[in-house]
Design a protein around this motif. Structure first.
Motif, PDB file in Angstrom:
ATOM      1  N   PHE A  81      -8.241   1.597  50.476  1.00 55.45           N
ATOM      2  CA  PHE A  81      -7.551   1.472  49.201  1.00 55.45           C
ATOM      3  C   PHE A  81      -7.194   0.019  48.963  1.00 55.45           C
ATOM      4  CE2 PHE A  81      -4.404   2.000  52.474  1.00 55.45           C
ATOM      5  CZ  PHE A  81      -3.349   1.179  52.102  1.00 55.45           C
ATOM      6  N   ARG A  82      -6.814  -0.276  47.713  1.00 56.56           N
ATOM      7  CA  ARG A  82      -6.338  -1.597  47.323  1.00 56.56           C
ATOM      8  C   ARG A  82      -5.000  -1.432  46.597  1.00 56.56           C
ATOM      9  NH1 ARG A  82     -10.723  -5.340  47.417  1.00 56.56           N
ATOM     10  NH2 ARG A  82     -12.763  -4.317  47.425  1.00 56.56           N
ATOM     11  N   ASP A  83      -4.142  -2.433  46.717  1.00 54.80           N
ATOM     12  CA  ASP A  83      -2.855  -2.414  46.031  1.00 54.80           C
ATOM     13  C   ASP A  83      -3.057  -2.943  44.604  1.00 54.80           C
ATOM     14  OD1 ASP A  83      -1.516  -1.401  48.224  1.00 54.80           O
ATOM     15  OD2 ASP A  83      -1.138  -3.392  49.059  1.00 54.80           O
ATOM     16  N   ILE A  84      -3.663  -2.103  43.758  1.00 57.57           N
ATOM     17  CA  ILE A  84      -3.990  -2.517  42.392  1.00 57.57           C
ATOM     18  C   ILE A  84      -2.719  -2.752  41.572  1.00 57.57           C
ATOM     19  CG2 ILE A  84      -5.203  -1.848  40.292  1.00 57.57           C
ATOM     20  CD1 ILE A  84      -7.049  -2.502  42.586  1.00 57.57           C
ATOM     21  N   LYS A  85      -1.694  -1.915  41.786  1.00 60.05           N
ATOM     22  CA  LYS A  85      -0.487  -2.017  40.968  1.00 60.05           C
ATOM     23  C   LYS A  85       0.307  -3.300  41.252  1.00 60.05           C
ATOM     24  CE  LYS A  85       0.104   2.978  40.475  1.00 60.05           C
ATOM     25  NZ  LYS A  85       1.017   4.138  40.675  1.00 60.05           N
ATOM     26  N   ASP A  86       0.079  -3.926  42.413  1.00 60.59           N
ATOM     27  CA  ASP A  86       0.819  -5.143  42.755  1.00 60.59           C
ATOM     28  C   ASP A  86       0.117  -6.414  42.306  1.00 60.59           C
ATOM     29  OD1 ASP A  86       2.686  -3.519  43.946  1.00 60.59           O
ATOM     30  OD2 ASP A  86       1.805  -3.686  45.956  1.00 60.59           O
ATOM     31  N   ILE A  87      -1.015  -6.280  41.603  1.00 58.84           N
ATOM     32  CA  ILE A  87      -1.758  -7.461  41.167  1.00 58.84           C
ATOM     33  C   ILE A  87      -1.046  -8.129  39.994  1.00 58.84           C
ATOM     34  CG2 ILE A  87      -3.916  -8.228  40.083  1.00 58.84           C
ATOM     35  CD1 ILE A  87      -5.391  -6.162  41.687  1.00 58.84           C
ATOM     36  N   ASN A  88      -0.916  -9.427  40.066  1.00 49.62           N
ATOM     37  CA  ASN A  88      -0.349 -10.210  38.966  1.00 49.62           C
ATOM     38  C   ASN A  88      -1.451 -10.468  37.940  1.00 49.62           C
ATOM     39  OD1 ASN A  88       0.625 -12.365  37.290  1.00 49.62           O
ATOM     40  ND2 ASN A  88       2.168 -12.805  38.859  1.00 49.62           N
ATOM     41  N   ILE A  89      -1.278  -9.912  36.737  1.00 49.42           N
ATOM     42  CA  ILE A  89      -2.314 -10.025  35.711  1.00 49.42           C
ATOM     43  C   ILE A  89      -2.546 -11.486  35.315  1.00 49.42           C
ATOM     44  CG2 ILE A  89      -3.000  -9.307  33.406  1.00 49.42           C
ATOM     45  CD1 ILE A  89      -3.019  -7.084  35.453  1.00 49.42           C
ATOM     46  N   ALA A  90      -1.472 -12.288  35.262  1.00 51.59           N
ATOM     47  CA  ALA A  90      -1.628 -13.700  34.897  1.00 51.59           C
ATOM     48  C   ALA A  90      -2.479 -14.436  35.923  1.00 51.59           C
ATOM     49  CB  ALA A  90      -0.257 -14.352  34.762  1.00 51.59           C
ATOM     50  N   THR A  91      -2.257 -14.147  37.212  1.00 50.72           N
ATOM     51  CA  THR A  91      -3.070 -14.774  38.258  1.00 50.72           C
ATOM     52  C   THR A  91      -4.521 -14.352  38.160  1.00 50.72           C
ATOM     53  OG1 THR A  91      -1.140 -14.803  39.727  1.00 50.72           O
ATOM     54  CG2 THR A  91      -3.298 -15.092  40.739  1.00 50.72           C
ATOM     55  N   LEU A  92      -4.741 -13.068  37.897  1.00 47.04           N
ATOM     56  CA  LEU A  92      -6.111 -12.571  37.769  1.00 47.04           C
ATOM     57  C   LEU A  92      -6.814 -13.223  36.581  1.00 47.04           C
ATOM     58  CD1 LEU A  92      -8.375 -10.622  38.595  1.00 47.04           C
ATOM     59  CD2 LEU A  92      -7.278  -8.866  37.200  1.00 47.04           C
ATOM     60  N   CYS A  93      -6.116 -13.346  35.450  1.00 47.71           N
ATOM     61  CA  CYS A  93      -6.727 -13.963  34.266  1.00 47.71           C
ATOM     62  C   CYS A  93      -7.064 -15.433  34.513  1.00 47.71           C
ATOM     63  CB  CYS A  93      -5.784 -13.827  33.071  1.00 47.71           C
ATOM     64  SG  CYS A  93      -5.572 -12.136  32.490  1.00 47.71           S
ATOM     65  N   SER A  94      -6.181 -16.141  35.223  1.00 44.49           N
ATOM     66  CA  SER A  94      -6.457 -17.557  35.499  1.00 44.49           C
ATOM     67  C   SER A  94      -7.661 -17.714  36.417  1.00 44.49           C
ATOM     68  CB  SER A  94      -5.223 -18.207  36.112  1.00 44.49           C
ATOM     69  OG  SER A  94      -4.915 -17.608  37.360  1.00 44.49           O
ATOM     70  N   LEU A  95      -7.812 -16.838  37.384  1.00 49.22           N
ATOM     71  CA  LEU A  95      -8.979 -16.900  38.270  1.00 49.22           C
ATOM     72  C   LEU A  95     -10.268 -16.628  37.507  1.00 49.22           C
ATOM     73  CD1 LEU A  95      -7.606 -15.092  41.462  1.00 49.22           C
ATOM     74  CD2 LEU A  95      -8.068 -17.529  41.182  1.00 49.22           C
ATOM     75  N   ILE A  96     -10.197 -15.662  36.583  1.00 45.86           N
ATOM     76  CA  ILE A  96     -11.394 -15.352  35.796  1.00 45.86           C
ATOM     77  C   ILE A  96     -11.730 -16.489  34.843  1.00 45.86           C
ATOM     78  CG2 ILE A  96     -12.331 -13.760  34.067  1.00 45.86           C
ATOM     79  CD1 ILE A  96     -10.781 -11.530  35.401  1.00 45.86           C
ATOM     80  N   ASP A  97     -10.712 -17.113  34.269  1.00 46.34           N
ATOM     81  CA  ASP A  97     -10.957 -18.237  33.360  1.00 46.34           C
ATOM     82  C   ASP A  97     -11.563 -19.436  34.079  1.00 46.34           C
ATOM     83  OD1 ASP A  97      -9.993 -16.782  31.251  1.00 46.34           O
ATOM     84  OD2 ASP A  97      -7.938 -17.553  31.430  1.00 46.34           O
ATOM     85  N   SER A  98     -11.335 -19.524  35.386  1.00 44.69           N
ATOM     86  CA  SER A  98     -11.869 -20.657  36.144  1.00 44.69           C
ATOM     87  C   SER A  98     -13.317 -20.460  36.573  1.00 44.69           C
ATOM     88  CB  SER A  98     -11.000 -20.902  37.381  1.00 44.69           C
ATOM     89  OG  SER A  98     -11.045 -19.781  38.257  1.00 44.69           O
ATOM     90  N   LYS A 301      -9.238  -4.261  30.884  1.00 49.37           N
ATOM     91  CA  LYS A 301      -8.591  -4.224  29.569  1.00 49.37           C
ATOM     92  C   LYS A 301      -7.371  -5.137  29.513  1.00 49.37           C
ATOM     93  CE  LYS A 301      -8.410  -0.227  27.523  1.00 49.37           C
ATOM     94  NZ  LYS A 301      -8.142   1.188  27.196  1.00 49.37           N
ATOM     95  N   SER A 302      -6.686  -5.291  30.638  1.00 52.49           N
ATOM     96  CA  SER A 302      -5.493  -6.164  30.648  1.00 52.49           C
ATOM     97  C   SER A 302      -5.874  -7.642  30.564  1.00 52.49           C
ATOM     98  CB  SER A 302      -4.679  -5.915  31.923  1.00 52.49           C
ATOM     99  OG  SER A 302      -4.243  -4.577  31.994  1.00 52.49           O
ATOM    100  N   CYS A 303      -7.038  -7.988  31.083  1.00 48.54           N
ATOM    101  CA  CYS A 303      -7.446  -9.410  31.105  1.00 48.54           C
ATOM    102  C   CYS A 303      -8.183  -9.802  29.838  1.00 48.54           C
ATOM    103  CB  CYS A 303      -8.347  -9.669  32.325  1.00 48.54           C
ATOM    104  SG  CYS A 303      -7.462  -9.555  33.884  1.00 48.54           S
ATOM    105  N   ARG A 304      -8.466  -8.857  28.941  1.00 43.86           N
ATOM    106  CA  ARG A 304      -9.145  -9.180  27.670  1.00 43.86           C
ATOM    107  C   ARG A 304     -10.466  -9.894  27.919  1.00 43.86           C
ATOM    108  NH1 ARG A 304      -5.958  -8.637  23.194  1.00 43.86           N
ATOM    109  NH2 ARG A 304      -3.744  -8.273  23.568  1.00 43.86           N
TER     110      ARG A 304
END
Length: 305
Positions: A81-98, A301-304
């Motif tokens: 399993f993964r701790d999906i609920k503990d992921i920071n959406i802002a951090t995920l979006c910044s990684l994807i933008d990079s 969907k959260s990261c648009r």
């Protein structure tokens, strides 16, 4: 099964042999003197099979002793399993933008591979895969203490009737069995009716309840999951198909495929969707996720993207 000259008897015995099953009953089980009730086993040899008179039926009650290789404690299983609920959406979006810009000359297969690889690596970096050993031991949720008490009472009346053989004890045992069956049916109906009413509009839970009712968990012995058993079943059905083909008329002409309609339009160019149109389609999609998705749909969907 005591009359081996009957065609159905021979076919049934052949079917048992094909699946590696052995019939352990070779004595009458019906008041007419025939063997109608069977005990068919595979990988198990019961001992001392007997036929006893059973109330309110013309069939005998078959009893036997068997050594079961079962354990009351289920072996633990390893889940991931993964701790999906503990992921920071802002951090995920910044990684994807990079992510570096993709090459416009790449073909669709390369772009899909790149999409899956980058998102999978990003998800692993912020929510690494974890493993845990768990044990699953669940009982029927509808089995109430009242039913358990009635079941114990059934055992007492059964032992009393077998010890005395009196008609009055037989009637008490038969009547109590009928009451126990009626209470089981009523309790199960009440439980599932309340479960369905309390989850009205929740299609996921309703489909899960329906699946548990119509498709209960598999309870076959472990040796039937072996490669030899599976190949034996496969050979059996292949032989049946081959036998059916041999009985078909050899001169029957196969059906010709329907004629395809003529091509009326040719697509020479495609209009690519804009980023805003893709965003709208993503946000209109359902939040369900497949195990093959590199990123859960809720995070997409959260990261648009």
């Amino acid at each position: 099964m005591d009359n081996i000259n009957l065609p159905l008897t021979r076919e049934f015995a052949s079917c048992l042999d094909r699946f590696g099953l052995q019939n352990m009953i070779d004595f009458p089980t019906h008041i007419k003197g025939h063997s109608l009730d069977l005990v068919c086993c595979s990988g198990l040899t019961p001992s001392k099979p007997t036929a006893d008179v059973f109330p309110a039926t013309d069939h005998s009650l078959l009893t036997f002793n068997a050594v079961l290789r079962l354990s009351t404690i289920k072996s633990p299983r390893l889940i991931s399993f993964r701790d999906i609920k503990d992921i920071n959406i802002a951090t995920l979006c910044s990684l994807i933008d990079s992510f570096p810009t993709t090459d416009s000359t790449s073909n669709p297969d390369e772009l899909v591979t790149l999409y899956n690889t980058r998102l999978t690596n990003t998800l692993t970096s912020i929510a690494p895969l974890k493993t845990r050993s768990v044990s699953f031991s669940t009982s029927a949720p509808w089995f109430t203490p009242e039913l358990r008490s009635m079941k114990a009472k059934n055992r007492q009346l059964e032992r009393l009737y077998k010890r005395t053989g009196l008609t009055i004890h037989n009637d008490m045992y038969t009547s109590h069995i009928t009451q126990y069956k009626d209470l089981i049916s009523q309790t199960k109906s009440t439980y599932y009716s309340g479960l369905i009413l309390s989850n009205e509009g929740n299609s996921k839970t309703l489909f899960s309840v329906l699946k548990k009712i119509l498709h209960p968990p598999n309870s076959l012995p472990l040796h039937l999951y072996s490669t030899e058993s599976c190949n034996s079943i496969l050979d059996y059905f292949n032989l049946k198909i081959h036998s059916i083909h041999q009985h078909l008329h050899p001169n029957a002409s196969p059906l010709s495929p329907p004629a395809l309609p003529p091509t009326c339009h040719l697509f020479s160019s495609f209009l690519l969707p804009t980023a805003s149109e893709l965003s709208v389609l993503i946000h209109k999609s359902k939040p369900t996720t497949c195990q093959l998705d590199p990123l859960p749909t809720t995070l997409v969907k959260s990261c648009r993207l």
